[in-house]
Design a protein around this motif. Structure first.
Motif, PDB file in Angstrom:
ATOM      1  N   GLU A 202     115.756  10.211  16.499  1.00 17.39           N
ATOM      2  CA  GLU A 202     117.074  10.852  16.667  1.00 17.39           C
ATOM      3  C   GLU A 202     117.314  11.888  15.579  1.00 17.39           C
ATOM      4  O   GLU A 202     117.907  12.937  15.835  1.00 17.39           O
ATOM      5  CB  GLU A 202     118.183   9.811  16.705  1.00 17.39           C
ATOM      6  N   ALA A 203     116.868  11.623  14.361  1.00 17.42           N
ATOM      7  CA  ALA A 203     116.991  12.604  13.283  1.00 17.42           C
ATOM      8  C   ALA A 203     116.135  13.831  13.599  1.00 17.42           C
ATOM      9  O   ALA A 203     116.550  14.966  13.333  1.00 17.42           O
ATOM     10  CB  ALA A 203     116.593  11.988  11.950  1.00 17.42           C
TER      11      ALA A 203
ATOM     12  N   SER B 109     119.586  21.527  15.778  1.00 11.38           N
ATOM     13  CA  SER B 109     120.381  22.321  14.830  1.00 11.38           C
ATOM     14  C   SER B 109     119.789  23.714  14.642  1.00 11.38           C
ATOM     15  O   SER B 109     120.483  24.634  14.225  1.00 11.38           O
ATOM     16  CB  SER B 109     120.491  21.600  13.481  1.00 11.38           C
ATOM     17  N   LYS B 110     118.509  23.877  14.965  1.00  9.62           N
ATOM     18  CA  LYS B 110     117.827  25.167  14.882  1.00  9.62           C
ATOM     19  C   LYS B 110     117.858  25.894  16.229  1.00  9.62           C
ATOM     20  O   LYS B 110     117.206  26.921  16.396  1.00  9.62           O
ATOM     21  CB  LYS B 110     116.379  24.969  14.448  1.00  9.62           C
ATOM     22  N   GLY B 111     118.578  25.317  17.199  1.00 10.52           N
ATOM     23  CA  GLY B 111     118.662  25.927  18.525  1.00 10.52           C
ATOM     24  C   GLY B 111     117.461  25.649  19.400  1.00 10.52           C
ATOM     25  O   GLY B 111     117.248  26.324  20.406  1.00 10.52           O
TER      26      GLY B 111
END
Length: 139
Positions: free
Chosen positions: A86-87, A94-96
């Motif tokens: 999940e991380a 978060s980087k798209g």
């Protein structure tokens, strides 16, 4: 994310007979096999040694994998082991960079998995694997 270890390479084969023929041709031995509901497929992992990674033979029973490479099968993905799948998803998103699943799904052999879409993996479908219980591999 810290460096990742190769967990396995996944190959789609359209029948158990083809999987057995593949293993016979390359002198591979079956380690274990489980059915993964999320992908409608049997996942057969081969035995491996201390300097190797297993091969996962994916035998679909229905769904999108039955049409992989126009129903011919073939090399499907590479999988990296991570501490927290999940991380890993959150970091890539978060980087798209898009993942296949909105959250990890249960895989074969006490693992949770998610896939980075090929367009974000330089044309390669990359799976991230988190070990959630004792490994079923017999080294």
């Amino acid at each position: 994310m810290k460096p990742m270890r190769l967990h396995h390479v996944g190959i789609v084969l359209m029948s158990m007979e083809k999987a057995e023929a593949f293993m016979d041709q390359f002198s591979l031995e079956k380690d274990y096999m489980e059915y993964v509901d999320a992908y409608h497929a049997y996942c057969l992992f081969t035995k491996y040694g201390p300097e190797e990674s297993p091969i996962e033979l994916i035998i679909p029973t229905e769904g999108v994998l039955t049409n992989f490479r126009d129903g011919k099968g073939g090399l499907h993905h590479i999988a990296f082991e991570v501490e927290d799948v999940e991380a890993a998803r959150a970091e890539f998103e978060s980087k798209g960079l898009g993942m296949l699943e909105t959250e990890a799904v249960e895989g074969a052999g006490n693992i949770m998995v998610n896939f980075l879409r090929p367009r974000f993996g330089f044309g390669v479908l990359v799976e991230f694997v988190e070990q959630t219980g004792p490994s079923l591999h017999n080294r």
